[in-house]
Design an enzyme around this catalytic site. Structure first.
Site, PDB file in Angstrom:
ATOM      1  N   GLU A 254       0.896  -1.163   0.000  1.00 17.13           N
ATOM      2  CA  GLU A 254       0.000   0.000   0.000  1.00 17.13           C
ATOM      3  C   GLU A 254       0.924   1.201   0.000  1.00 17.13           C
ATOM      4  O   GLU A 254       1.648   1.413   0.974  1.00 17.13           O
ATOM      5  CB  GLU A 254      -0.864   0.026   1.266  1.00 17.13           C
ATOM      6  N   CYS A 293      -2.466   8.836   3.792  1.00 10.10           N
ATOM      7  CA  CYS A 293      -2.225   8.326   2.447  1.00 10.10           C
ATOM      8  C   CYS A 293      -3.402   8.616   1.515  1.00 10.10           C
ATOM      9  O   CYS A 293      -3.249   8.675   0.313  1.00 10.10           O
ATOM     10  CB  CYS A 293      -1.957   6.840   2.503  1.00 10.10           C
TER      11      CYS A 293
END
Ligand code: NAP
Length: 522
Positions: A254, A293
């Site tokens: 990720e 993020c």
């Protein structure tokens, strides 16, 4: 010096390690090192003790562990909030991290009981007849792997990060070794202390290695997995390690993402959707000081509304109070460290080569209750890039309170600009226009892990652009890493081995029937 928890005990590393600073004062708060920690022994211990014990439990029993752990952590979350202040988190920021992580444990626990069997094996799909007389059939089964998961986590979610990876992997019967990011490793250490205090996980099910964890991937094999969260650059380096390339270690990443929020042409100034767009943009810029993020890095707006969007965003940013995260009047704390602030400033400088800064001064910020130079404070920065085809806003991730406004001409142009991020975790389309929503969502979907369509009807219940939810996919294609975390029980299945078993119906039933007391862990 932060200790590591390996082979059943807390171990002090050798050497001086690296310094970790308090985000608010700049003073040293801890040191971290993995020198002298026997990582190979820890991995072997996790597989032998933790994995064996977890595999002996049914999915429902594993869910019971998650539930007990989640409830225990809920009762102790105040100390995690308090510690997170040193990392720059306001109470609202800490809740995203701590309550968010606990929420994942509890959600996975209840869904597992509803959706997985009370068994150690899952039958996947229908029975497949293979012969004419019915004496030869096949069934896909999902079983736990006798491996270990190494989590390598990013600094911005020291609690949610480990817990959101723990929930699906523990249900899958896998033990875990956490390597936290160094700048906030002390928060994860406290989390692990609490997990051990809860006393619900089997011995060896959870271990922790602080510091760099040199060579941590060297001792992994084909039944093991790496669950990485961090920058795309680090992901590339780790994915090129020989163990990953040559021994079939499962590597899930990720990574960073230039997420966009698109304002629909119908959402003109004065409409509820315009206000929702601005409020969400400022919220994403300032929550956790933009160190998320999923935060909105690119605001794509109809070209003739760039000025109105800038004015409204500036007005809202003017109300942001930067300062000591423990002060209830403060709405945005510092970045995690002064070194990180330098990195964000460099990214803003690079973005300015393509455009102009319309709010915030990278060098100066008014700070409530703390020293702006000793702490890692930075004012929110809004940029405008007049030529949206410039590469910088689509490529440079300033991992802080920074967003860039870009004008688009029509829906096709908006889609094209969004896809120049080369794959994102989350995107928003703020519109009440069904035709625009349909066209843009269909265009964006192959490039995104999650898309929020926001209008006045959904606003009251919307969970927001930047919030990953346990039941929805978290991850994204391309630059976002290509991984898929969360998303309910599918993420548990992902960590199991799928095997087609071909046999006569009698022997197949012997393999797949519910657990017998004689089942011994492999
Ligand atoms: P990072 O610098 O890439 O570090 C991530 C992790 O990798 C840290 O634990 C780091 O350890 C470790 N690491 C770095 N080099 C290593 C090596 N050679 N061997 C073993 N481990 C190594 O990222 P970060 O600064 O912590 O986090 C910010 C980035 O993460 C941003 O780009 C953000 O977009 C991304 N992020 C993505 C998600 C998502 O879900 N997609 C979530 C959060 C953050 P040390 O700290 O000890 O160096």
């Amino acid at each position: 010096m932060l200790k590591s928890f390996v082979t059943g005990r807390w171990v002090e590393p050798q050497g001086d390690g690296v310094s970790i600073e308090d985000a608010v004062t700049g003073a040293e708060i801890a040191r971290a090192s993995s020198a002298g920690i026997d990582v190979a022994a820890a991995l072997a211990y996790g597989r032998r003790h933790g994995g064996r014990a977890l595999r002996a439990l049914t999915f429902h029993e594993r869910a019971g562990l998650l539930k007990a752990l989640g409830l225990f952590l809920k009762d102790h979350r105040a100390e995690l909030y308090e510690l997170s202040t040193h990392a720059g988190a306001t109470l609202a920021d800490a809740r995203i991290d701590v309550d968010g992580g606990i929420g994942v444990l509890l959600s996975y626990a209840s869904r597992a009981v509803r959706e997985l069997p009370d068994d150690t094996v899952i039958l996947d799909g229908p029975l497949e007849p293979l012969g004419r007389t019915g004496q030869f059939v096949a069934q896909h089964v999902l079983t736990s792997r006798p491996g270990i998961v190494v989590q390598i986590n990013a600094f911005n979610f020291p609690v949610w990060g480990p817990l959101e990876k723990l929930a699906p992997t523990l249900l899958a019967g896998l033990p875990t070794l956490i390597k936290p990011a160094t700048p906030t490793a002390y928060v994860t250490v406290r989390l692990v202390e609490l997990v051990l205090k809860a006393g619900v996980l089997p011995e060896g099910a959870l271990q922790l290695v602080c510091g760099r964890g040199e060579g941590i991937l060297d001792h992994l094999g084909g039944q093991d997995a790496v669950a990485f969260t961090g920058s795309a650059t680090t992901a590339r380096q780790l994915a090129a390690q020989p163990s990953v390339l040559n021994r079939g270690v499962r590597f899930q990443a990720e990574t960073d993402s230039l997420n966009c929020s698109i304002l629909g042409p119908d959402a003109t100034p004065g409409t509820p959707e315009f206000d929702l767009f601005i409020a969400q943009l400022v919220g994403e810029m300032t929550a956790k000081a933009g160190q998320k993020c999923t935060a909105i890095r690119r605001a794509l707006v109809p070209a003739h509304h760039v000025g109105a969007v800038v004015d409204a965003t500036r007005a809202r940013l003017a109300a942001v109070v930067v300062g000591h995260p423990a002060d209830p009047a403060v709405t945005m704390g510092p970045l995690v460290s002064r070194a990180h602030r330098e990195g964000v400033r460099r990214a803003v400088t690079a973005l300015r080569t393509a455009g102009r800064l319309v709010a915030g001064d990278p060098a100066n910020v008014a700070v409530l209750g703390a020293d702006p130079e000793h702490g890692a404070f930075l004012a929110p920065q809004l940029l405008v890039v007049d030529d949206p085809t410039r590469p910088e806003p689509h490529e440079i991730e300033a991992f802080g309170p920074v967003s860039t406004v870009l004008g688009y001409s029509d829906p096709e142009d908006a889609i094209l600009l969004a896809t120049r991020g080369r794959g994102s975790l989350a995107g928003s389309v703020v519109t009440a226009d069904a035709t625009f929503a349909r066209k843009v969502v269909r265009g964006l979907a192959p490039w995104h892990g999650r898309i929020l369509v926001l209008d006045r009807d959904a606003a009251g219940e919307s969970t927001g652009h930047g919030s990953p939810l346990p039941m929805l996919v978290h991850g994204g294609p391309g630059r976002a890493g290509g991984g898929e975390e969360l998303g309910g029980m599918r993420s548990v299945r992902h960590h199991l081995q799928r095997t087609a078993v071909q046999a006569s119906p009698r022997l197949l039933a012997a393999v797949t029937d519910p657990p017998a007391t004689s089942d011994a862990p492999a």
